[in-house]
Design a protein around this motif. Sequence first.
Motif, PDB file in Angstrom:
ATOM      1  N   VAL A  38       0.838  -1.204   0.000  1.00  0.00           N
ATOM      2  CA  VAL A  38       0.000   0.000   0.000  1.00  0.00           C
ATOM      3  C   VAL A  38       0.869   1.250   0.000  1.00  0.00           C
ATOM      4  CG1 VAL A  38      -1.713   1.308   1.312  1.00  0.00           C
ATOM      5  CG2 VAL A  38      -1.943  -1.166   1.092  1.00  0.00           C
ATOM      6  N   SER A  39       1.949   1.236   0.775  1.00  0.00           N
ATOM      7  CA  SER A  39       2.864   2.370   0.785  1.00  0.00           C
ATOM      8  C   SER A  39       3.453   2.614  -0.601  1.00  0.00           C
ATOM      9  CB  SER A  39       3.984   2.114   1.802  1.00  0.00           C
ATOM     10  OG  SER A  39       4.937   3.158   1.777  1.00  0.00           O
ATOM     11  N   VAL A  67      -4.467   2.041   7.107  1.00  0.00           N
ATOM     12  CA  VAL A  67      -5.042   1.514   5.866  1.00  0.00           C
ATOM     13  C   VAL A  67      -6.415   2.117   5.561  1.00  0.00           C
ATOM     14  CG1 VAL A  67      -5.894  -0.567   4.723  1.00  0.00           C
ATOM     15  CG2 VAL A  67      -3.684  -0.600   5.883  1.00  0.00           C
ATOM     16  N   ALA A 104      -5.837   5.495   4.241  1.00  0.00           N
ATOM     17  CA  ALA A 104      -5.372   5.449   2.855  1.00  0.00           C
ATOM     18  C   ALA A 104      -6.533   5.214   1.891  1.00  0.00           C
ATOM     19  CB  ALA A 104      -4.321   4.346   2.692  1.00  0.00           C
ATOM     20  N   LEU A 105      -7.462   4.335   2.256  1.00  0.00           N
ATOM     21  CA  LEU A 105      -8.607   4.064   1.390  1.00  0.00           C
ATOM     22  C   LEU A 105      -9.523   5.279   1.286  1.00  0.00           C
ATOM     23  CD1 LEU A 105      -9.471   0.416   2.528  1.00  0.00           C
ATOM     24  CD2 LEU A 105      -8.241   1.133   0.472  1.00  0.00           C
ATOM     25  N   ALA A 162      -7.917   7.586  -1.104  1.00  0.00           N
ATOM     26  CA  ALA A 162      -7.571   6.973  -2.386  1.00  0.00           C
ATOM     27  C   ALA A 162      -8.257   7.652  -3.568  1.00  0.00           C
ATOM     28  CB  ALA A 162      -7.927   5.484  -2.366  1.00  0.00           C
ATOM     29  N   PRO A 200       2.443  -3.103  -6.408  1.00  0.00           N
ATOM     30  CA  PRO A 200       1.501  -2.144  -6.997  1.00  0.00           C
ATOM     31  C   PRO A 200       1.455  -2.181  -8.518  1.00  0.00           C
ATOM     32  CG  PRO A 200       2.777  -1.122  -5.242  1.00  0.00           C
ATOM     33  CD  PRO A 200       3.408  -2.446  -5.512  1.00  0.00           C
ATOM     34  N   LEU A 239      -5.321   0.118  -4.334  1.00  0.00           N
ATOM     35  CA  LEU A 239      -4.773  -0.091  -3.003  1.00  0.00           C
ATOM     36  C   LEU A 239      -5.172  -1.438  -2.416  1.00  0.00           C
ATOM     37  CD1 LEU A 239      -5.123   3.422  -1.298  1.00  0.00           C
ATOM     38  CD2 LEU A 239      -3.277   2.493  -2.697  1.00  0.00           C
ATOM     39  N   ALA A 240      -6.441  -1.813  -2.542  1.00  0.00           N
ATOM     40  CA  ALA A 240      -6.900  -3.066  -1.921  1.00  0.00           C
ATOM     41  C   ALA A 240      -6.218  -4.273  -2.555  1.00  0.00           C
ATOM     42  CB  ALA A 240      -8.421  -3.176  -2.040  1.00  0.00           C
ATOM     43  N   SER A 297      -3.387  -4.257  -4.197  1.00  0.00           N
ATOM     44  CA  SER A 297      -1.961  -4.185  -3.858  1.00  0.00           C
ATOM     45  C   SER A 297      -1.714  -4.734  -2.464  1.00  0.00           C
ATOM     46  CB  SER A 297      -1.479  -2.733  -3.943  1.00  0.00           C
ATOM     47  OG  SER A 297      -1.604  -2.225  -5.259  1.00  0.00           O
ATOM     48  N   LEU A 298      -2.598  -4.425  -1.521  1.00  0.00           N
ATOM     49  CA  LEU A 298      -2.436  -4.905  -0.150  1.00  0.00           C
ATOM     50  C   LEU A 298      -2.447  -6.430  -0.098  1.00  0.00           C
ATOM     51  CD1 LEU A 298      -4.134  -3.440   2.998  1.00  0.00           C
ATOM     52  CD2 LEU A 298      -4.168  -5.892   2.627  1.00  0.00           C
TER      53      LEU A 298
END
Length: 366
Positions: free
Chosen positions: A101-102, A238, A241-242, A245, A298, A312-313, A315-316
């Motif tokens: 996520v980073s 997290v 971040a979402l 996003a 990513p 993001l999701a 990628s996590l």
Amino acid sequence: MSAPAEVREPEAPAVAGRRPLRVGRFSGVLRPRPLIVLAVTAAVLLLAAAANMGRGDYPIAITDVLATLFGGGDAGQQLVVLELRLPRTLTGALVGGALAVSGAILQSVARNPLASPDIIGVQWGAGAAAVFVIVLGGGAAGVGGWFASLGIPLAALLGGLVSSTLVYVLAWRRGIQGYRLVLIGIGIQAVLVAAVQWLLTVAQIYQAAQAQVWLNGSLNARSWNEVVPLSIAMAVLVPLALVLAHQLGGLRFDDDTARGIGIRVNHARTGLLFVAVGLASVATAAAGPIAFVALVCPQIARRICRVGSPPLAVSLVLGATLTVTADLIARTALGSVELPVGIVTAVLGAPYLLFLLARARQEARA
């Protein structure tokens, strides 16, 4: 005289693979492909975690591991799976997800696929601060018990924030340009690597060995003492971040265009970078600087989902899957010899870095 016909707002045309979605005053596009990729990757993660927990001196079948996780299994299986092996696997999954996520945030903000915390100095800033505490601070409570004293994680978080702030300030020139950010980050990282090497030369043998193992990125001997604080940090960062996003898509454009569509560019960058640095620093504090997870995942997620910026999701979950799988390989590839997980991720990720560099050179020539 007949009543006038009701005027209806025309519906948005459906795009291939996308469906317009509206909830009250909010509207968006529903993309089935990322949801399918997310579900498949989560299933692979569950199987990789079960396989990782099943290997060891006391082997357990994957079906028995899954049964134990859902409340079954005998007393011996519950002890081995839930108390001895589950914390290590959860730590790897959380660390991999945080790094991915980073990396997704940094690559979107910098508009450069090479911008990841292990390339632009964020992880090494956290690592240098943590090694400073280990070497000159007597190791706090040791790598295995650093959460008890909060010395190393706080030092790593502060180191990541300082190094990332320095990179951001030096790269700023009426905005952030991707390659300038990467080049300055590589320079800062070289200085941090030199500082770490100096710390290792002045350290006692035991402290230097302890720090060196940590620097290679290792999940060995991880317990619930690492899982709980890491879970709390991710439970805060997290979701944040979402929430932020939705601004990543606009930040893919130049600053003037982003401002034109209503994004407060400086505020958005600051908030997103803080989240990205926090995730990378916490993950580095938990397992050391694990390489290439933040760089590779990513971009793989973006290409699989066929979207403009790294999701993001996905990628996590992909980062968690890669780290857990790498840990499984590290534990079993050489028999009784266990490798640090960071070495395996480096072997898997280095070819992809060469691919990105080659592709960037071809695009520059075109």
